[in-house]
Design an enzyme around this catalytic site. Structure first.
Site, mmCIF file in Angstrom:
data_model
loop_
_atom_site.group_PDB
_atom_site.id
_atom_site.type_symbol
_atom_site.label_atom_id
_atom_site.label_comp_id
_atom_site.label_asym_id
_atom_site.label_seq_id
_atom_site.Cartn_x
_atom_site.Cartn_y
_atom_site.Cartn_z
ATOM 1 N N ASP A 473 0.831 -1.204 0.000
ATOM 2 C CA ASP A 473 0.000 0.000 0.000
ATOM 3 C C ASP A 473 0.867 1.257 0.000
ATOM 4 O OD1 ASP A 473 -2.372 1.384 -0.051
ATOM 5 O OD2 ASP A 473 -3.218 0.377 1.689
ATOM 6 N N ASP A 542 -10.464 1.686 -3.425
ATOM 7 C CA ASP A 542 -10.974 1.426 -2.084
ATOM 8 C C ASP A 542 -12.502 1.443 -2.056
ATOM 9 O OD1 ASP A 542 -8.508 1.123 -0.960
ATOM 10 O OD2 ASP A 542 -8.452 3.068 0.038
#
Length: 722
Positions: A473, A542
């Site tokens: 990430d 997301d």
């Protein structure tokens, strides 16, 4: 011959794509870019004409001007007033005059070590390198074009070499520039924002300049380093179009300019606002690569070409055709609130419904109980994981599942042991306060000490633990750049950061070749070919809302292959939008990518778990077709309210249809399938048989259901030929 020279012309021909250049007055001019030309008899001669007193470099030819000729290099200060593609500064000026010197043709691709570049396992590629010289500056500019026998693709990059004893500053150096003839074009870019990445935007262009760019330190959620140029009214099945994709994950620009003669200049490269490079004596600078794909039959064909090229020349070869596991990620199930027992209970239910990979997300390390602390402290949080990570991994593997784990290696929390030991490792302009995002700072990957720390730390972790999958990430943009004492050094820092990142990724993926890496950057905030060269899977967004995902996933597929796209089923009401969508529809939409789940299975009813189990069982039968088959977006009657696509392999067709909102007094949609064997028969899961001819010529009718968020998935198996 695929690449050859003849009468001062250079023919660069891939499978169905031609670029023809001419050495004209020692400058490289564009004769043609587009559909492959087998026989060329100089039908489109270059014409010199004095356009409105355009500046001319030759006293005896006032008609020749660089401002009115189509080129592959725009140079500042020579009378070409369009956007320049190279600016070199010395103590006196920013002028350059690169002229054609020589060329070389060789088999294979050029090898560059510091940046991600296409590779070739087919041994059918060929490259031409043009050598241009500025004799006053004593600089050489090499322009590379490579072709691929099996693909309508050309890749390109540039290298600037300083042969002099002087030091120069590169203010701008684009990877690719091309001038196009004055036709009516459409320009397609992929923009958006966090949670709605890669939205397709279609523009025409008036005289002037249009540019998309990023100065975020990453390619970004709100723009993508790519462009599609199409003839007017190009659509899924009609028209010539060219895709230009920059293979770079940092600050970039894509610029389109229409000049006074209505000609178009397209250029892309590192964004120059926050860039400068000190080119010392006897050193060189290599630009990122650019991939150029061509279609003469619309956007779906362009998609097929781009997908095949990425699988064969960009994505790590080991994973390009390797079926992806169905995963459960614990993030939306638990967030930071988990224990060893809670994770094991979740994993057991996941195993029961057929999930193959359990992914432990954020919160397992250091003093990490929220997102305000502990980034950089990559050791196990024993308070949460009693028994340690090794015991958890062993138990997951004993259940018959793979194990994956989350890292955010480029970031650091001020509240961390690493920061206390190395506060100088963060990106921060001297004498300026920190700029925070999610209470985290960015490690300075232009610092070799930081690069070595990340390489050693993660490699030790991946060696010590039996890890199958890593979610990498990167959750914030880069600000406050300026760790050095001079402006010149600080303007080099952003590109050095990317060189450091690529060094880390190359090292880890080479040393741990069996680990499946997935890229995430707050979702799709760094989803580009540069990252895809190392990471064969990308977290699309997301935003896990199924209805939002229709557009997100559709627009990603225009250039990127399905096998790269993570797609998860999440809980309702959805955590991002609050929308309540039927479980069947959530399943169908996620099944159009790499199926995964991101919800608490332990709280679901027996009926819901049964539906998930049935969905997973179905997906396993169609997975190879979805992940490795040919994707085609299909026409619908009401395109703003419906979406349909198909995946086709040799023996199977998977059709998915989604209708967003129920409506009144509209006729049923009829979906015509594409590229089927018209002489064959196809049987669906209800044992109804259709001919390939009727499915493609007449189509199949979708039922009208009085409900919002309706979906239908039809699986056809090819049974015989007529």
């Amino acid at each position: 011959m695929a690449i050859y020279a003849e009468d001062n012309l250079f023919f660069i021909n891939s499978k169905g794509f031609s670029l023809i250049l001419e050495n004209y007055h020692e400058y490289l001019m564009v004769r043609h870019i587009g559909k492959k030309v087998q026989t060329y008899q100089h039908s489109n001669l270059l014409i010199d004409k004095d356009h409105s007193f355009s500046p001319a470099p030759f006293a005896d030819n006032r008609n020749f001007s660089l401002d009115t000729q189509r080129q592959i290099l725009g140079q500042h200060g020579l009378g070409d007033f369009r956007v320049p593609s190279i600016i070199i500064a010395n103590d006196e000026n920013q002028l350059s005059d690169f002229k054609f010197k020589d060329y070389t043709i060789f088999q294979g691709l050029p090898e560059e070590k510091t940046l991600p570049f296409p590779y070739d396992n087919s041994h059918t590629t060929q490259t031409i390198v043009f050598t241009l010289e500025d004799s006053i500056l004593d600089l050489t500019l090499e322009i590379y074009f490579s072709i691929y026998e099996e693909s309508s693709t050309i890749s390109t990059h540039r290298k600037l070499i300083n042969h002099s004893s002087n030091q120069y500053k590169i203010k701008k150096i684009d990877s690719f520039t091309i001038d196009l003839q004055p036709l009516d074009y459409q320009f397609i870019t992929f923009q958006g924002a966090y949670g709605r990445e890669k939205e397709m935007v279609i523009d025409s262009l008036k005289q002037g300049t249009h540019s998309i760019s990023s100065t975020r330190g990453a390619s970004g959620h709100s723009q993508s380093p790519s462009l599609i140029i199409g003839e007017n009214k190009v659509n899924e099945s009609y028209g010539e179009c060219i895709a230009v994709q920059l293979m770079y994950s940092g600050n970039f620009h894509v610029t389109v300019q229409k000049n006074q003669l209505r000609e178009i200049r397209v250029s892309t490269g590192i964004e120059p606002t926050l860039f400068e490079w000190r080119l010392d004596s006897n050193t060189d600078f290599v630009t990122p690569a650019v991939v150029i794909n061509f279609s003469d039959a619309g956007l779906n064909q362009l998609t097929h070409i781009s997908h095949d090229y990425i699988l064969n020349h960009i994505m790590p070869h080991k994973f390009a055709n390797q079926i992806r596991p169905i995963l459960l990620n614990n993030w939306e199930a638990t967030y930071f609130d988990f224990s060893y027992d809670k994770l094991i209970n979740l994993a057991k239910v996941a195993k029961d419904v057929g999930i193959e990979l359990f992914v432990l997300d954020d919160g397992w390390f250091g003093n990490r109980f929220d997102d305000n602390r502990a980034l950089g402290d990559w050791f196990v949080n024993e308070e949460k994981l009693s028994g340690g990570l090794e015991q958890l991994i062993t138990e997951i593997h004993n259940l018959g599942m793979q194990f994956g784990i989350w890292f955010e290696p480029e970031m650091i929390s001020e509240n961390s042991e690493l920061y206390q030991a190395h506060p100088d490792w963060v990106i921060r302009a001297k004498d300026r306060n920190h700029i925070y995002s999610r209470n985290q700072l960015v490690l300075d990957l232009s610092n070799p000490e930081v690069v070595n720390f990340i390489k050693e730390t993660l490699s030790h972790f991946l060696t010590a633990y039996d890890i199958d999958y890593v979610k990498w990430d990167m959750n914030r943009n880069i600000t406050n750049v300026g760790n050095h004492f001079t402006l010149s050094e600080n303007l080099m820092q952003s590109h050095k950061y990317m060189l450091g990142l690529y060094e880390i990724l190359d090292y880890l993926t080479q040393k741990h070749p069996n680990v499946l890496f997935e890229s995430c950057a707050g979702g799709g905030g760094r989803n580009d070919l540069g990252i895809m060269r190392y990471f064969p899977q990308v977290w699309t967004s997301d935003n896990t809302d199924a209805i939002s995902r229709i557009q997100l996933q559709k627009d990603m597929t225009y250039l990127y292959p399905t096998i790269a796209m993570g797609a998860h089923v999440s809980a309702v009401p959805n955590h991002q939008t609050g929308r309540i969508t039927p479980l069947e529809t959530r399943n169908h939409i996620a099944m159009m990518g790499n199926l995964g789940y991101e919800l608490d299975l332990t709280t679901m009813s027996a009926d819901e778990l049964l539906k998930i189990k049935q969905c997973i069982a179905t997906y396993k039968t169609i997975r190879s077709t979805v992940q490795l088959g040919q994707l085609t977006r299909l026409e619908t009657t009401h395109p703003t309210n419906e979406y349909a696509n198909q995946f086709v392999s040799d023996e199977m067709v998977v059709l998915t249809y989604v209708k967003i909102l129920s409506d009144v007094e509209f006729s049923e949609s009829v979906i015509k399938l594409k590229d089927l064997d018209e002489k064959a028969y196809y049987v669906d899961q209800s044992n109804r048989v259709y001919s390939g001819e009727e499915l493609t010529v007449i189509g199949i009718t979708m039922p009208v259901n009085q409900q919002d968020f309706y979906s239908n998935q039809i699986i056809f198996n090819k049974i015989k030929e007529n």
